[in-house]
Design a protein around this motif. Structure first.
Motif, PDB file in Angstrom:
ATOM      1  N   GLY A   1       0.851  -1.197   0.000  1.00  0.00           N
ATOM      2  CA  GLY A   1       0.000   0.000   0.000  1.00  0.00           C
ATOM      3  C   GLY A   1       0.887   1.247   0.000  1.00  0.00           C
ATOM      4  N   TYR A   2       0.369   2.389   0.517  1.00  0.00           N
ATOM      5  CA  TYR A   2       1.157   3.634   0.471  1.00  0.00           C
ATOM      6  C   TYR A   2       2.450   3.532   1.260  1.00  0.00           C
ATOM      7  CZ  TYR A   2      -1.906   6.083  -2.581  1.00  0.00           C
ATOM      8  OH  TYR A   2      -2.585   6.457  -3.709  1.00  0.00           O
ATOM      9  N   SER A   3       2.506   2.658   2.253  1.00  0.00           N
ATOM     10  CA  SER A   3       3.798   2.377   2.922  1.00  0.00           C
ATOM     11  C   SER A   3       4.466   1.293   2.064  1.00  0.00           C
ATOM     12  CB  SER A   3       3.569   1.862   4.340  1.00  0.00           C
ATOM     13  OG  SER A   3       2.625   2.661   5.025  1.00  0.00           O
ATOM     14  N   ILE A   4       4.731   1.660   0.827  1.00  0.00           N
ATOM     15  CA  ILE A   4       5.073   0.658  -0.195  1.00  0.00           C
ATOM     16  C   ILE A   4       6.385  -0.084   0.089  1.00  0.00           C
ATOM     17  CG2 ILE A   4       6.297   2.308  -1.695  1.00  0.00           C
ATOM     18  CD1 ILE A   4       4.762   0.884  -4.071  1.00  0.00           C
ATOM     19  N   LYS A   5       6.430  -1.334  -0.371  1.00  0.00           N
ATOM     20  CA  LYS A   5       7.616  -2.171  -0.170  1.00  0.00           C
ATOM     21  C   LYS A   5       8.694  -1.822  -1.192  1.00  0.00           C
ATOM     22  CE  LYS A   5       5.264  -6.275   1.586  1.00  0.00           C
ATOM     23  NZ  LYS A   5       5.885  -6.233   2.911  1.00  0.00           N
ATOM     24  N   PRO A   6       9.959  -2.128  -0.884  1.00  0.00           N
ATOM     25  CA  PRO A   6      11.022  -1.953  -1.885  1.00  0.00           C
ATOM     26  C   PRO A   6      10.785  -2.893  -3.073  1.00  0.00           C
ATOM     27  CG  PRO A   6      11.937  -2.547   0.280  1.00  0.00           C
ATOM     28  CD  PRO A   6      10.456  -2.667   0.386  1.00  0.00           C
ATOM     29  N   ALA A   7      11.291  -2.531  -4.250  1.00  0.00           N
ATOM     30  CA  ALA A   7      11.040  -3.322  -5.459  1.00  0.00           C
ATOM     31  C   ALA A   7      11.726  -4.688  -5.436  1.00  0.00           C
ATOM     32  CB  ALA A   7      11.508  -2.542  -6.691  1.00  0.00           C
ATOM     33  N   LEU A   8      12.874  -4.755  -4.796  1.00  0.00           N
ATOM     34  CA  LEU A   8      13.762  -5.913  -4.945  1.00  0.00           C
ATOM     35  C   LEU A   8      13.062  -7.275  -4.868  1.00  0.00           C
ATOM     36  CD1 LEU A   8      16.667  -6.744  -5.478  1.00  0.00           C
ATOM     37  CD2 LEU A   8      17.029  -6.796  -2.989  1.00  0.00           C
ATOM     38  N   ASN A   9      12.390  -7.551  -3.772  1.00  0.00           N
ATOM     39  CA  ASN A   9      11.756  -8.863  -3.646  1.00  0.00           C
ATOM     40  C   ASN A   9      10.235  -8.795  -3.608  1.00  0.00           C
ATOM     41  OD1 ASN A   9      14.095 -10.510  -3.652  1.00  0.00           O
ATOM     42  ND2 ASN A   9      14.529  -9.785  -1.566  1.00  0.00           N
ATOM     43  N   MET A  10       9.700  -7.693  -4.125  1.00  0.00           N
ATOM     44  CA  MET A  10       8.250  -7.520  -4.014  1.00  0.00           C
ATOM     45  C   MET A  10       7.482  -8.654  -4.694  1.00  0.00           C
ATOM     46  SD  MET A  10       5.646  -4.528  -5.111  1.00  0.00           S
ATOM     47  CE  MET A  10       6.272  -3.027  -4.397  1.00  0.00           C
ATOM     48  N   HIS A  11       8.039  -9.204  -5.770  1.00  0.00           N
ATOM     49  CA  HIS A  11       7.329 -10.276  -6.475  1.00  0.00           C
ATOM     50  C   HIS A  11       7.041 -11.476  -5.566  1.00  0.00           C
ATOM     51  CE1 HIS A  11      11.586 -11.293  -6.872  1.00  0.00           C
ATOM     52  NE2 HIS A  11      11.194 -12.548  -6.949  1.00  0.00           N
ATOM     53  N   GLU A  12       7.884 -11.659  -4.549  1.00  0.00           N
ATOM     54  CA  GLU A  12       7.641 -12.799  -3.647  1.00  0.00           C
ATOM     55  C   GLU A  12       6.370 -12.624  -2.821  1.00  0.00           C
ATOM     56  OE1 GLU A  12      11.096 -13.758  -1.331  1.00  0.00           O
ATOM     57  OE2 GLU A  12      12.209 -14.449  -3.093  1.00  0.00           O
ATOM     58  N   MET A  13       5.829 -11.424  -2.826  1.00  0.00           N
ATOM     59  CA  MET A  13       4.615 -11.168  -2.034  1.00  0.00           C
ATOM     60  C   MET A  13       3.358 -11.787  -2.640  1.00  0.00           C
ATOM     61  SD  MET A  13       5.042 -10.064   0.892  1.00  0.00           S
ATOM     62  CE  MET A  13       6.646 -10.741   1.158  1.00  0.00           C
ATOM     63  N   LYS A  14       3.533 -12.519  -3.746  1.00  0.00           N
ATOM     64  CA  LYS A  14       2.435 -13.382  -4.202  1.00  0.00           C
ATOM     65  C   LYS A  14       2.212 -14.505  -3.192  1.00  0.00           C
ATOM     66  CE  LYS A  14       5.236 -16.751  -6.655  1.00  0.00           C
ATOM     67  NZ  LYS A  14       5.553 -17.477  -7.871  1.00  0.00           N
ATOM     68  N   SER A  15       3.216 -14.707  -2.325  1.00  0.00           N
ATOM     69  CA  SER A  15       3.116 -15.800  -1.337  1.00  0.00           C
ATOM     70  C   SER A  15       2.471 -15.343  -0.034  1.00  0.00           C
ATOM     71  CB  SER A  15       4.505 -16.355  -1.031  1.00  0.00           C
ATOM     72  OG  SER A  15       5.270 -15.379  -0.339  1.00  0.00           O
ATOM     73  N   ASP A  16       1.872 -14.148  -0.036  1.00  0.00           N
ATOM     74  CA  ASP A  16       1.352 -13.599   1.220  1.00  0.00           C
ATOM     75  C   ASP A  16      -0.006 -14.189   1.612  1.00  0.00           C
ATOM     76  OD1 ASP A  16       1.868 -12.055   3.428  1.00  0.00           O
ATOM     77  OD2 ASP A  16       1.036 -10.215   2.586  1.00  0.00           O
ATOM     78  N   MET A  17      -0.342 -15.269   0.929  1.00  0.00           N
ATOM     79  CA  MET A  17      -1.561 -15.989   1.334  1.00  0.00           C
ATOM     80  C   MET A  17      -1.180 -17.393   1.828  1.00  0.00           C
ATOM     81  SD  MET A  17      -0.822 -17.254  -1.570  1.00  0.00           S
ATOM     82  CE  MET A  17      -1.880 -18.664  -1.522  1.00  0.00           C
ATOM     83  N   GLY A  18       0.076 -17.518   2.283  1.00  0.00           N
ATOM     84  CA  GLY A  18       0.574 -18.814   2.760  1.00  0.00           C
ATOM     85  C   GLY A  18      -0.255 -19.380   3.911  1.00  0.00           C
ATOM     86  N   GLY A  19      -0.769 -18.507   4.766  1.00  0.00           N
ATOM     87  CA  GLY A  19      -1.603 -18.966   5.881  1.00  0.00           C
ATOM     88  C   GLY A  19      -2.924 -19.530   5.370  1.00  0.00           C
ATOM     89  N   GLY A  20      -3.558 -18.775   4.472  1.00  0.00           N
ATOM     90  CA  GLY A  20      -4.814 -19.236   3.874  1.00  0.00           C
ATOM     91  C   GLY A  20      -4.600 -20.529   3.095  1.00  0.00           C
ATOM     92  N   ALA A  21      -3.444 -20.625   2.443  1.00  0.00           N
ATOM     93  CA  ALA A  21      -3.134 -21.825   1.660  1.00  0.00           C
ATOM     94  C   ALA A  21      -3.020 -23.050   2.567  1.00  0.00           C
ATOM     95  CB  ALA A  21      -1.838 -21.621   0.884  1.00  0.00           C
ATOM     96  N   ALA A  22      -2.347 -22.881   3.718  1.00  0.00           N
ATOM     97  CA  ALA A  22      -2.216 -24.009   4.658  1.00  0.00           C
ATOM     98  C   ALA A  22      -3.597 -24.442   5.160  1.00  0.00           C
ATOM     99  CB  ALA A  22      -1.317 -23.618   5.830  1.00  0.00           C
ATOM    100  N   VAL A  23      -4.467 -23.463   5.351  1.00  0.00           N
ATOM    101  CA  VAL A  23      -5.830 -23.767   5.816  1.00  0.00           C
ATOM    102  C   VAL A  23      -6.589 -24.576   4.746  1.00  0.00           C
ATOM    103  CG1 VAL A  23      -8.048 -22.722   6.438  1.00  0.00           C
ATOM    104  CG2 VAL A  23      -5.931 -21.812   7.411  1.00  0.00           C
ATOM    105  N   LEU A  24      -6.437 -24.157   3.493  1.00  0.00           N
ATOM    106  CA  LEU A  24      -7.102 -24.896   2.410  1.00  0.00           C
ATOM    107  C   LEU A  24      -6.488 -26.288   2.226  1.00  0.00           C
ATOM    108  CD1 LEU A  24      -9.242 -23.127   1.064  1.00  0.00           C
ATOM    109  CD2 LEU A  24      -7.957 -23.351  -1.052  1.00  0.00           C
ATOM    110  N   GLY A  25      -5.181 -26.369   2.398  1.00  0.00           N
ATOM    111  CA  GLY A  25      -4.484 -27.660   2.315  1.00  0.00           C
ATOM    112  C   GLY A  25      -5.010 -28.616   3.378  1.00  0.00           C
ATOM    113  N   ALA A  26      -5.171 -28.094   4.586  1.00  0.00           N
ATOM    114  CA  ALA A  26      -5.697 -28.925   5.677  1.00  0.00           C
ATOM    115  C   ALA A  26      -7.123 -29.364   5.357  1.00  0.00           C
ATOM    116  CB  ALA A  26      -5.646 -28.155   6.988  1.00  0.00           C
ATOM    117  N   MET A  27      -7.871 -28.473   4.709  1.00  0.00           N
ATOM    118  CA  MET A  27      -9.257 -28.788   4.340  1.00  0.00           C
ATOM    119  C   MET A  27      -9.311 -29.988   3.395  1.00  0.00           C
ATOM    120  SD  MET A  27     -11.497 -25.544   3.319  1.00  0.00           S
ATOM    121  CE  MET A  27     -12.247 -25.939   1.769  1.00  0.00           C
ATOM    122  N   GLU A  28      -8.406 -30.000   2.430  1.00  0.00           N
ATOM    123  CA  GLU A  28      -8.335 -31.133   1.500  1.00  0.00           C
ATOM    124  C   GLU A  28      -8.061 -32.433   2.271  1.00  0.00           C
ATOM    125  OE1 GLU A  28      -8.637 -31.659  -1.892  1.00  0.00           O
ATOM    126  OE2 GLU A  28      -8.019 -33.759  -1.599  1.00  0.00           O
TER     127      GLU A  28
END
Ligand code: BES
Ligand code: MG
Ligand code: ZN
Length: 499
Positions: A272-299
């Motif tokens: 957001g406006y407190s924006i992250k540095p560009a260098l590793n920002m692409h890794e922030m696609k992984s910011d749903m890792g908690g939700g993913a573990a929850v869905l994994g457990a659901m399976e």
């Protein structure tokens, strides 16, 4: 995938046999002794010369050149008997599976009992299934050239003298744990443009329908009616609709003693406006890792059908910038009624989780576990090895700590001493700020969430460092790890045996 047999017949025409060996066995024993006999003492020679080593996780392939019904044998080193743990056996199986994969073996046999002299057969069988499925995982990428189609082990014949039903059951459990973990990995590896909150909700609905779970996906207007001001503020800067995904697995007649998992589902976090540095920002696609573990457990829950009421809650949003995005200094009212001054728009996970925790309580949660890629500070402290835990309940923590240990995942606790609870109460205009700077910031995250759980027993798992790794491991490639899926499945097992 698995067939169980007892009694190995070396003449039977097994293509590839996998056998465990220990470094404290000076001479071949068990099935290795039989093989040695059939090969005129050849194996003893290799032991003596050091060509065949039983060092932990060392895998050695021996060709029989037609001397036996089987073509090749993979010896898997297990080290010293007294040092053998579940984690070691599982990692050794992972190594073996990787070797088998690189030589494209499709039909293999395993002398299971040769791996199981020191741990329970249920653990050995579980480790086998889990490791083979996890270590050969590959994310289906988007390259024009499909280099190798997903490698698949077609059949694994498991030889064991132990009770067949026990072995099958443990293999199935291990399989469910691994498939669930891989579901989480797939979600985390999927780029942000292909996994929006809407896509995330769709995946949850698919799993729910497959297993007949009850589900509900809240839309923006529902959130407005419920007063989810914190979640709405985060999603304000995004074109994508936020979703609040709720799935209920009702095992009992009555909806009580509900074990509830709440996973952070930020499908992309630019800060957001407190924006992250560009260098590793692409890794922030992984910011749903908690939700993913929850869905994994659901399976996995769908496959294992434990006798426990379980609720899965995933607040999902993007954290981006546009003309209506939340701004530093904005104040919002959360669903709980508590007000929050946003001092840092990048501390967005705790905002969406605050409303999710409040909502989960309203829906009957009796125990709460939140999982979130919450803070960079936990990455600095524990690296990609251990996940951070915070709690308001000693018994619940103790149960979880044992679960993680049994699942072979590392967790470590952070304190909630009295003075920590005051750090966020520094706003001139609201009940809390969402961030009070660098000092103890992973703890600030947990303390913030604790304000929304009240007296309900609660665990906060900060998996920012562990959900994603830049290194390959014995159990998988680099990228998403699916961390904590297995630990929470173990926790579910513990609730099953207690009731
Ligand atoms: N999603 C990040 C945390 C994160 C960092 C996950 C590194 C994975 C790897 C989270 O939303 C965030 O930005 N946290 C801030 C909090 C701070 C502003 C208090 C952080 O850790 O810097
Ligand atoms: Mg952030
Ligand atoms: Zn985030």
């Amino acid at each position: 995938m698995f067939t169980i047999k007892n009694g190995i017949d070396l003449k039977e025409g097994i293509h590839t046999l996998v056998v465990g060996i220990y470094s404290d066995d000076k001479k071949p024993t068990g099935i290795t002794k039989e093989i040695d006999g059939a090969l005129n003492g050849h194996i003893t020679e290799l032991f003596k010369s050091g060509e065949l080593s039983a060092k932990l996780k060392k895998v050695t392939r021996i060709h029989t050149l037609g001397a036996l019904g089987l073509k090749s044998i993979y010896f898997v080193g297990l080290g010293k008997k007294k040092d053998l743990t579940y984690r070691n056996v599982r990692d050794a199986f992972g190594r073996a599976a990787k070797e088998l994969k690189s030589s494209k073996q499709e039909d293999i046999a395993i002398a299971l009992d040769s791996f199981g002299s020191e741990i329970e057969i249920t653990q050995t069988a579980h480790a086998l299934a889990e490791a083979f499925i996890l270590s050969t995982y590959k994310f289906e990428d988007y390259k024009e050239k499909k280099n190798d189609k997903r490698y698949e082990l077609k059949s694994i014949t498991v030889y064991s003298e132990e009770n067949e039903a026990t072995v099958i059951n443990a293999l199935k459990t291990g399989e469910a744990y691994a498939v669930g973990t891989n579901v989480a990995r797939d979600l985390v590896n999927t780029p942000g443009n292909m996994l929006t909150p809407t896509d995330f909700a769709e995946r949850a609905v698919n799993i729910s329908e497959k297993y007949g779970f009850e589900y509900d996906v809240l839309e923006r207007k529902d959130m407005m009616e419920l007063g989810m001001g914190a979640l709405l503020a985060v999603s304000q800067g995004s074109e994508q609709d936020p979703k609040m995904i709720v799935v209920k697995y009702m095992a009992k007649k009555d909806w009580n003693d509900v074990l509830t998992f709440v996973g952070k589902g930020l499908t992309f976090d630019a800060g957001g406006y407190s924006i992250k540095p560009a260098l590793n920002m692409h890794e922030m696609k992984s910011d749903m890792g908690g939700g993913a573990a929850v869905l994994g457990a659901m399976e996995a829950v769908g496959r294992l059908k434990p006798d426990v009421n379980i609720m899965f809650v995933i607040p999902s949003s993007e954290n981006l910038i546009n003309g209506s995005a939340m701004k530093p200094g904005d104040v919002m009212t959360s669903m709980s009624g508590k007000t929050i001054e946003v001092t840092n728009t990048d501390a967005e996970g705790r905002l969406i989780l605050a409303d999710a925790l409040t909502y989960a309580k309203e829906l009957g949660a009796s125990y709460l576990v939140d999982l979130a890629t919450l803070t960079g500070g936990i990455v600095v402290a524990f690296g990609d090895i251990a996940s951070g835990v915070m709690t308001n309940d000693e018994d619940f923590f103790e149960k979880f700590e044992r679960s993680a240990e049994e699942a072979g995942e590392y967790v470590w606790r952070l304190p909630m001493f009295g003075p920590y609870k005051k750090i966020l109460k520094t706003s001139d205009v609201a009940d809390f700020v969402n961030s009070a700077g660098r000092l103890a910031h992973p703890i600030q995250g947990g303390v913030f969430l604790s304000e929304f759980v009240g007296e309900t027993p609660w665990l906060h798992l900060d998996i920012a460092g562990t959900a994603y790794s830049n290194k390959t491991s014995d159990l998988g490639p680099k990228g998403a790890t699916g961390v904590m899926t297995r630990s929470i499945l173990k926790l579910i097992e513990k609730f099953e045996t207690q009731s």
